[in-house]
Design a protein around this motif. Structure first.
Motif, PDB file in Angstrom:
ATOM      1  N   LYS A 197       0.841  -1.202   0.000  1.00 38.46           N
ATOM      2  CA  LYS A 197       0.000   0.000   0.000  1.00 38.46           C
ATOM      3  C   LYS A 197       0.875   1.250   0.000  1.00 38.46           C
ATOM      4  O   LYS A 197       1.825   1.343   0.800  1.00 38.46           O
ATOM      5  N   TYR A 198       0.551   2.207  -0.872  1.00 39.38           N
ATOM      6  CA  TYR A 198       1.302   3.460  -0.928  1.00 39.38           C
ATOM      7  C   TYR A 198       0.333   4.640  -0.880  1.00 39.38           C
ATOM      8  O   TYR A 198      -0.559   4.762  -1.724  1.00 39.38           O
ATOM      9  N   ALA A 199       0.495   5.499   0.105  1.00 42.96           N
ATOM     10  CA  ALA A 199      -0.321   6.711   0.231  1.00 42.96           C
ATOM     11  C   ALA A 199       0.320   7.809  -0.606  1.00 42.96           C
ATOM     12  O   ALA A 199       1.293   8.428  -0.188  1.00 42.96           O
ATOM     13  N   PHE A 200      -0.232   8.050  -1.805  1.00 38.16           N
ATOM     14  CA  PHE A 200       0.394   8.994  -2.725  1.00 38.16           C
ATOM     15  C   PHE A 200      -0.100  10.425  -2.558  1.00 38.16           C
ATOM     16  O   PHE A 200       0.497  11.358  -3.093  1.00 38.16           O
ATOM     17  N   LEU A 201      -1.164  10.627  -1.777  1.00 36.94           N
ATOM     18  CA  LEU A 201      -1.667  11.983  -1.531  1.00 36.94           C
ATOM     19  C   LEU A 201      -2.194  12.078  -0.108  1.00 36.94           C
ATOM     20  O   LEU A 201      -3.139  11.382   0.265  1.00 36.94           O
ATOM     21  N   ILE A 202      -1.562  12.925   0.698  1.00 38.56           N
ATOM     22  CA  ILE A 202      -2.003  13.167   2.070  1.00 38.56           C
ATOM     23  C   ILE A 202      -2.069  14.676   2.278  1.00 38.56           C
ATOM     24  O   ILE A 202      -1.072  15.377   2.079  1.00 38.56           O
ATOM     25  N   ILE A 203      -3.233  15.186   2.670  1.00 32.38           N
ATOM     26  CA  ILE A 203      -3.421  16.613   2.967  1.00 32.38           C
ATOM     27  C   ILE A 203      -3.925  16.715   4.400  1.00 32.38           C
ATOM     28  O   ILE A 203      -5.133  16.688   4.647  1.00 32.38           O
ATOM     29  N   PRO A 204      -3.013  16.787   5.376  1.00 29.67           N
ATOM     30  CA  PRO A 204      -3.427  16.753   6.785  1.00 29.67           C
ATOM     31  C   PRO A 204      -4.408  17.855   7.161  1.00 29.67           C
ATOM     32  O   PRO A 204      -5.339  17.614   7.941  1.00 29.67           O
ATOM     33  N   GLN A 205      -4.211  19.089   6.633  1.00 29.86           N
ATOM     34  CA  GLN A 205      -5.075  20.191   7.037  1.00 29.86           C
ATOM     35  C   GLN A 205      -6.519  20.004   6.584  1.00 29.86           C
ATOM     36  O   GLN A 205      -7.433  20.622   7.128  1.00 29.86           O
TER      37      GLN A 205
END
Length: 304
Positions: free
Chosen positions: A114-122
């Motif tokens: 599994k690869y998380a290619f987009l993370i936008i924490p805000q």
């Protein structure tokens, strides 16, 4: 079975080789996403589904299954966000048909990356890609298919914590959504070209108490989540009469602490084709965040 046990033991030893910092499960921004019963989890994490029991009564009899799996976080980025993980698992199944003898054994062995290619924490948003490999190592009488399968999956999650903290809208901020879509074709033969899609809506009482407004909830209510899943599964190619879609709804409740999640739910059929296979069902999950218990399981291949 001996080979399967040795593989699981080897994975556990490798996962416990050396230590680093612990990572809270499912955290994106200020939101903690549940580990769903059916829908896939988008966040790479150190976790072990110790036991995931399911009891189902259908037109042909009864089925009891007990699943288990393990996932290992292997990489984080420069912001220390979890990006890459691998894992695997299988399910023991016992079938008690109305006619004929009982049968039991292990289902396919599933391995994944599994690869998380987009993370936008805000914005409490994450998108991940997953490669799934199913190996027919179980009992042919109970396993889903007899051929090796390999395919992609898209997984995502979004919470509403970025809504304005106004009198009305603030009560929507503890809501989170999770979803997946996958197509896992068989590499040989003409069966088990499986397509599935799942969606989940959850309401986080911990987020309500800690990030919106403390309404005086005490333990254990303060750690509870309410959720509902919508599950679709279909053989795109398969034997005649077995390619109808299965559409289910899965409501439930979960307790989440720093070290584990305990969840229970049920399922109801939403279309006529699903009724014969789902007269009654109970699902459960005990998910251990093992990096909070065993520091040696926190090692990674890359990242801080």
């Amino acid at each position: 079975m001996f080979m399967r046990r040795n593989l699981i033991l080897a994975l556990m030893i490798v996962f416990a080789m050396r230590a680093s910092a612990a990572y809270a499960h499912g955290v994106v921004g200020d939101y903690i996403f549940l580990e769903p019963l059916v829908t896939d989890d988008a966040t790479p994490a150190n976790e072990a589904d110790i036991v995931a029991p399911t009891w189902n009564r259908n037109s042909g009899g009864r089925t009891l299954s007990i699943g288990s799996s393990i996932e290992k976080l292997l990489g984080t980025d420069s912001d220390n966000l979890p990006r890459f993980s691998v894992g695997g698992g299988s399910t023991w199944i016992s079938q008690s048909p109305k006619q004929g003898h009982d049968v039991s054994g292990f289902d396919d062995l599933e391995l994944f990356a599994k690869y998380a290619f987009l993370i936008i924490p805000q914005h409490e948003f994450i998108l991940s890609a997953k490669a799934v490999l199913d190996l027919p190592t179980g009992n042919p009488s109970v396993q889903e298919q007899q051929h090796t399968s390999l395919g992609p999956e898209l997984i995502g999650a979004k919470a509403l914590g970025d809504l304005p903290n106004t009198t009305i809208l603030k009560w929507l901020r503890p809501i989170g959504f999770q979803f997946d879509y996958g197509y896992i074709p068989a590499l040989g033969g003409h069966t088990s070209h499986n397509m599935f899609a799942d969606g989940m809506i959850e309401y986080s009482l911990p987020y309500l108490s800690n990030n919106v407004q403390d309404i005086g909830l005490k333990w254990p209510l303060r750690n509870m989540f309410l959720y509902n899943e919508f599950n679709y599964n279909q053989l795109v190619k398969g034997p005649s009469g077995q390619t109808f879609p299965t559409i289910l709804v899965t409501p439930g409740i979960a307790y989440v602490s720093y070290r584990f999640e305990l969840s229970v739910g049920t399922q109801f059929a939403l279309n006529q084709a699903s009724v014969s296979g789902n007269h009654a069902a109970i699902l459960g999950l005990l998910d251990i965040f093992y990096d909070s218990i065993i520091p040696q399981g926190n090692w990674k291949l890359y990242g801080e």
